[in-house]
Enzyme design. Structure first.
Site, PDB file in Angstrom:
ATOM      1  CE1 TYR A 114      -4.616  -2.106   2.202  1.00 52.50           C
ATOM      2  CE2 TYR A 114      -4.615  -3.566   4.100  1.00 52.50           C
ATOM      3  CZ  TYR A 114      -4.050  -2.538   3.386  1.00 52.50           C
ATOM      4  OH  TYR A 114      -2.907  -1.932   3.860  1.00 52.50           O
ATOM      5  CE  LYS A 124      -0.120  -2.321   5.843  1.00 55.80           C
ATOM      6  NZ  LYS A 124       1.274  -1.858   5.894  1.00 55.80           N
TER       7      LYS A 124
HETATM    8  P1  NAP Z   1       4.314   4.675  -0.779  1.00 54.49           P
HETATM    9  O1  NAP Z   1       4.626   6.113  -0.854  1.00 54.49           O
HETATM   10  O2  NAP Z   1       4.143   3.940  -2.060  1.00 54.49           O
HETATM   11  O3  NAP Z   1       5.379   3.969   0.162  1.00 54.49           O
HETATM   12  C1  NAP Z   1       5.572   2.581   0.164  1.00 54.49           C
HETATM   13  C2  NAP Z   1       7.034   2.410   0.208  1.00 54.49           C
HETATM   14  O4  NAP Z   1       7.393   1.030   0.343  1.00 54.49           O
HETATM   15  C3  NAP Z   1       7.698   2.887  -1.073  1.00 54.49           C
HETATM   16  O5  NAP Z   1       8.788   3.709  -0.762  1.00 54.49           O
HETATM   17  C4  NAP Z   1       8.132   1.591  -1.691  1.00 54.49           C
HETATM   18  O6  NAP Z   1       9.200   1.694  -2.609  1.00 54.49           O
HETATM   19  C5  NAP Z   1       8.532   0.853  -0.461  1.00 54.49           C
HETATM   20  N1  NAP Z   1       8.867  -0.533  -0.752  1.00 54.49           N
HETATM   21  C6  NAP Z   1       8.124  -1.464  -1.389  1.00 54.49           C
HETATM   22  N2  NAP Z   1       8.845  -2.601  -1.502  1.00 54.49           N
HETATM   23  C7  NAP Z   1      10.039  -2.359  -0.896  1.00 54.49           C
HETATM   24  C8  NAP Z   1      11.213  -3.126  -0.677  1.00 54.49           C
HETATM   25  N3  NAP Z   1      11.309  -4.403  -1.096  1.00 54.49           N
HETATM   26  N4  NAP Z   1      12.259  -2.559  -0.030  1.00 54.49           N
HETATM   27  C9  NAP Z   1      12.196  -1.283   0.393  1.00 54.49           C
HETATM   28  N5  NAP Z   1      11.124  -0.504   0.209  1.00 54.49           N
HETATM   29  C10 NAP Z   1      10.062  -1.045  -0.432  1.00 54.49           C
HETATM   30  O7  NAP Z   1       2.942   4.436   0.028  1.00 54.49           O
HETATM   31  P2  NAP Z   1       2.482   4.753   1.521  1.00 54.49           P
HETATM   32  O8  NAP Z   1       1.013   4.747   1.459  1.00 54.49           O
HETATM   33  O9  NAP Z   1       3.195   5.935   2.031  1.00 54.49           O
HETATM   34  O10 NAP Z   1       2.951   3.444   2.297  1.00 54.49           O
HETATM   35  C11 NAP Z   1       3.744   3.474   3.480  1.00 54.49           C
HETATM   36  C12 NAP Z   1       3.154   2.524   4.503  1.00 54.49           C
HETATM   37  O11 NAP Z   1       1.917   3.077   4.972  1.00 54.49           O
HETATM   38  C13 NAP Z   1       2.833   1.134   3.997  1.00 54.49           C
HETATM   39  O12 NAP Z   1       3.134   0.191   4.986  1.00 54.49           O
HETATM   40  C14 NAP Z   1       1.329   1.206   3.790  1.00 54.49           C
HETATM   41  O13 NAP Z   1       0.703  -0.051   3.821  1.00 54.49           O
HETATM   42  C15 NAP Z   1       0.967   2.041   4.983  1.00 54.49           C
HETATM   43  N6  NAP Z   1      -0.387   2.620   4.943  1.00 54.49           N
HETATM   44  C16 NAP Z   1      -0.764   3.373   3.895  1.00 54.49           C
HETATM   45  C17 NAP Z   1      -2.048   3.911   3.884  1.00 54.49           C
HETATM   46  C18 NAP Z   1      -2.525   4.726   2.731  1.00 54.49           C
HETATM   47  O14 NAP Z   1      -3.737   4.839   2.542  1.00 54.49           O
HETATM   48  N7  NAP Z   1      -1.647   5.316   1.944  1.00 54.49           N
HETATM   49  C19 NAP Z   1      -2.926   3.654   4.946  1.00 54.49           C
HETATM   50  C20 NAP Z   1      -2.486   2.890   6.011  1.00 54.49           C
HETATM   51  C21 NAP Z   1      -1.208   2.371   6.007  1.00 54.49           C
HETATM   52  P3  NAP Z   1       8.806   1.401  -4.183  1.00 54.49           P
HETATM   53  O15 NAP Z   1       7.939   2.519  -4.611  1.00 54.49           O
HETATM   54  O16 NAP Z   1      10.115   1.333  -4.837  1.00 54.49           O
HETATM   55  O17 NAP Z   1       8.102   0.081  -4.229  1.00 54.49           O
END
Ligand code: NAP
Length: 263
Positions: free
Chosen positions: A155, A162
């Site tokens: 990570y 984070k």
């Molecule tokens: P995701 O579907 O890939 O969502 C991440 C989002 O961030 C995407 O829409 C991405 O757009 C956007 N993003 C990245 N760079 C950006 C920018 N410069 N401006 C605007 N948007 C941007 O993945 P997710 O897992 O749902 O992630 C959402 C949040 O949950 C994140 O903070 C992640 O760290 C957190 N999280 C995820 C998990 C997990 O296991 N999935 C666990 C804990 C926390 P693009 O695709 O265009 O880059």
């Protein structure tokens, strides 16, 4: 319905697996009207298609690293919705090469990018959206992961981002509390999204989590969505500056097994 008459902004929908989309579904089911954003033309069609399921949505572009896009977003939300009751920030990014190998090898640019997109963006967004919430108070929710407060293999730089994000939640909560605005994070267990797929070994992480979490299962997108609905609703009116774990209880474990062969 829990969020009848409320208006919210959800940033971070990429596709139907996105945690932001799970949140949009939950808060919309509870009666909220939403503005949702997409990052660049590449994702516009995806987001427009998904938003067909929402009631009277406002769909706007937003790259969180661009101040002018954040300014334009605030202006457009004010024009289209007048005010906001809540904001959901579900955005993260790190260079793929930084999510493998040793953290000690993190590059200056890799560190900067991860912090800018994944941590500072919450503050950048809050600065612009607070004026839209000030009149009635509001709630801001972001998404974090256990790799911030603890070490999780691969990570790396995202864990450091984070940790900064969770510290931002506390500082923002202290600044904005007197204005009636609450700020919290949901720490979700691993869910296979595009962002998670960038972390080397995500499938093994999911399996490890499933085997060792007290609930013995992986986190579901809808569980994160429902927890967010709670945090943006008046039911959580006494909660701010906090991290709510939605991870089947995984974070409470100190040692998961004495005899690996037994599990
Ligand atoms: P995701 O579907 O890939 O969502 C991440 C989002 O961030 C995407 O829409 C991405 O757009 C956007 N993003 C990245 N760079 C950006 C920018 N410069 N401006 C605007 N948007 C941007 O993945 P997710 O897992 O749902 O992630 C959402 C949040 O949950 C994140 O903070 C992640 O760290 C957190 N999280 C995820 C998990 C997990 O296991 N999935 C666990 C804990 C926390 P693009 O695709 O265009 O880059």
């Amino acid at each position: 319905m829990l969020l009848e008459g409320k208006k919210g902004l959800v940033v971070g929908i990429a596709n139907k697996r996105s945690l932001a989309w799970g949140i949009a579904q939950s808060v919309s089911r509870e009666g909220a009207r939403l503005a949702v954003t997409y990052q660049g033309e590449r994702l516009e069609e995806n987001v427009r298609k998904l938003a067909e399921e929402l009631t009277d949505p406002v769909i706007l572009p937003c790259d969180v690293t661009r101040d002018e896009e954040l300014d334009a977003l605030a202006e457009a939300v004010r024009r289209e919705m007048g005010s906001l009751d809540f904001v959901v920030h579900a955005v993260a990014f790190a260079l793929r090469e930084e999510l493998d190998g040793e953290y000690v090898q993190t590059s200056r640019e890799g560190y900067r990018i991860a912090q800018d997109v994944s941590s500072y963006s919450l503050t950048a967004l809050a600065r612009r959206m607070v004026p839209l919430m000030e009149a009635k108070g509001g709630s801001i929710v972001t998404l974090t992961y256990l790799g911030g407060p603890r070490v999780v293999p691969h990570y790396n730089v995202m864990g450091v981002a984070k940790a900064a994000l969770e510290a931002s939640v506390r500082y923002l909560a202290a600044d904005l509390g007197p204005r009636g605005i609450r700020v919290n994070a949901i720490s979700a267990g691993p869910v296979k999204t595009i962002a998670a797929s960038g972390v080397h070994g995500i499938s093994k992480m999911l399996e490890y989590h499933r085997r060792h979490a007290p609930l013995r299962r992986n986190t579901e997108q809808s569980e994160v969505g429902d927890a967010a609905a709670f945090l943006v609703s008046d039911l959580s009116r006494g909660v701010t500056g906090d991290v709510l774990y939605v991870d089947s209880g995984f974070h409470v474990m100190g040692m998961a097994e004495l005899d690996p062969a037994a599990s």
